[in-house]
Design an enzyme around this catalytic site. Structure first.
Site, PDB file in Angstrom:
ATOM      1  N   LYS A  63      -7.746  -0.681  -9.867  1.00 48.23           N
ATOM      2  CA  LYS A  63      -8.548  -1.290  -8.788  1.00 48.23           C
ATOM      3  C   LYS A  63      -9.674  -0.347  -8.363  1.00 48.23           C
ATOM      4  O   LYS A  63      -9.437   0.827  -8.100  1.00 48.23           O
ATOM      5  CB  LYS A  63      -7.657  -1.598  -7.582  1.00 48.23           C
ATOM      6  N   HIS A  94     -14.065  -1.847  -2.480  1.00 47.48           N
ATOM      7  CA  HIS A  94     -13.159  -1.486  -1.389  1.00 47.48           C
ATOM      8  C   HIS A  94     -13.583  -2.156  -0.081  1.00 47.48           C
ATOM      9  O   HIS A  94     -13.494  -1.580   0.998  1.00 47.48           O
ATOM     10  CB  HIS A  94     -13.104   0.035  -1.220  1.00 47.48           C
ATOM     11  N   SER A 139       0.823  -1.208   0.000  1.00 46.58           N
ATOM     12  CA  SER A 139       0.000   0.000   0.000  1.00 46.58           C
ATOM     13  C   SER A 139       0.859   1.260   0.000  1.00 46.58           C
ATOM     14  O   SER A 139       1.941   1.295   0.597  1.00 46.58           O
ATOM     15  CB  SER A 139      -0.906   0.006   1.240  1.00 46.58           C
ATOM     16  N   THR A 172      -5.423   2.575  -7.328  1.00 43.69           N
ATOM     17  CA  THR A 172      -6.749   2.528  -6.719  1.00 43.69           C
ATOM     18  C   THR A 172      -7.525   3.771  -7.119  1.00 43.69           C
ATOM     19  O   THR A 172      -7.076   4.895  -6.885  1.00 43.69           O
ATOM     20  CB  THR A 172      -6.639   2.427  -5.192  1.00 43.69           C
ATOM     21  N   TYR A 191      -2.126   5.563  -4.762  1.00 41.01           N
ATOM     22  CA  TYR A 191      -3.261   6.487  -4.720  1.00 41.01           C
ATOM     23  C   TYR A 191      -2.879   7.752  -5.482  1.00 41.01           C
ATOM     24  O   TYR A 191      -1.695   8.090  -5.628  1.00 41.01           O
ATOM     25  CB  TYR A 191      -3.598   6.863  -3.275  1.00 41.01           C
TER      26      TYR A 191
END
Length: 364
Positions: A233, A257, A108, A156, A130
């Site tokens: 995603k 999510h 992440s 994402t 992100y």
């Protein structure tokens, strides 16, 4: 007598008993009334598989070809933030468990160990990105991912803002001082460490870091920044899947999510067949949100997925026993998937994709 866990639900119960209530709420909760969180499980349970008989299958092959290369199972570890909340070794232990299982680990953006620290474990890594206010920082993160040998870049796209997670608001959830967003910050405190009445400090931190204006042209810009396979995603609408493919996506992840963003969005397994049909084999299709067993994996394969992402069960195993606990999650899932394939008359994943399914009474 202490019994070995026989399914991931056993590990869930262990984690629930072990973790502080606020941490449990942080990893378990959804947004709003948690209707989508609950729908994910209900929809998966509503998928019946029609087995084939007299198939003469003696053994099965669970090997899969994923965007970054081959894997021992049709799954990867979903990107999840701040894993040191669950265990002192956090992402390092989770990556060790993934390495033992032969599956990719997705790092992440807001992991609690740095990308470089996690890469040193030796697991097959993807990096999740992100859209940040600081575009220069994004380029830096992409280059770091390339330098440590990440095999795919996962973007994402369903978090312009963090969904309103009532459990965290009621708990005024705040990161402890010894946990930080290791890829974005120095060792100093951030907004995620500042308690505010009736607020989630983690939500406040992401609001400062994430840019809600993320658009298709920005995704196209990301595609231009790297040659790594691009995984998008957070797709639920088939038109969005088609657009992602047009812009160069190598895979899409059908995902709500884990019920943590738009409350009232459809269950991921419900949206999966629409997306799989829309992309028509032009890219790989993955799915997450609610997957808890080998049977769930088989359900996803039968409805058009090439693989799934596993999220919360990894955290349960991590909490229970660190790296061995995560490896145990995958051992259970492998055993369950192998058995489900055999019982369905499928020798491999390709055969699984030919199974007929019944979704809440509707045959597909």
């Amino acid at each position: 007598m202490t019994h070995q866990p026989l399914c991931v639900e056993d590990l869930r119960r262990s984690a629930a008993a072990r973790l502080a209530p606020a941490v449990w709420d942080f990893i378990s909760g959804g947004s709003g009334t948690e209707s989508t969180l609950q729908a994910n499980r209900a929809a998966l349970d509503g998928v019946s598989l029609v087995p084939r008989v007299l198939a003469g299958v003696k053994s099965v092959d669970t090997g899969a070809q994923l965007p970054g290369g081959p894997a021992a199972l049709p799954l990867a570890v979903a990107p999840m933030a701040y894993q040191r909340l669950l265990h002192p070794e956090g992402e390092l232990a989770a990556a060790q468990g993934a390495l033992a299982a032969g599956v990719p680990f997705v790092v992440s953006t807001i992991s609690s160990h740095s990308l470089e620290e996690i890469a040193a474990v030796g697991a097959d890594l993807w990096f999740q990105l992100y859209w940040l206010h600081d575009r220069g920082r994004m380029v830096e993160l992409i280059r770091r991912a390339e330098q440590v040998g990440c095999r795919a870049l996962m973007v994402t796209v369903d978090v312009p803002i963090m969904g309103r997670r009532l459990r965290d608001l009621r708990n005024e959830f705040t990161l402890p001082s010894w946990i930080r967003s290791a890829n974005l910050e120095s060792d100093g405190p951030s907004a995620a460490h500042a308690r505010r009445p009736g607020e989630s400090a983690v939500a406040a931190h992401t609001k400062l870091a994430f840019d809600p204006t993320f658009g298709w042209s920005d995704l196209e810009w990301i595609r231009e920044q790297t040659r790594l396979p691009l995984v998008v995603k957070g797709i639920l609408d088939p038109q969005d899947a088609e657009q992602a493919v047009r812009l160069g996506a190598d895979a899409v992840v059908v995902s709500n999510h884990g019920g943590r963003q738009l409350d009232g969005a459809p269950a991921s397994i419900t949206a999966l067949p629409w997306v799989a049909e829309a992309v028509g084999g032009q890219c790989r299709v993955l799915m997450d949100s609610g997957v808890r067993s080998g049977t769930d994996i088989l359900r996803a394969l039968a409805l058009g997925a090439d693989a799934v992402l596993i999220g919360r069960p990894v955290l349960w195993g991590l909490s229970a026993a660190g790296a061995p606990g995560v490896a145990q999650v995958f051992s259970i899932l492998r055993t369950e998937l192998e058995e489900a394939l055999l019982l369905a008359g499928c020798a491999d994943l390709a055969a699984a994709r030919t199974l007929r399914s019944i979704i809440s009474g509707l045959r597909v």
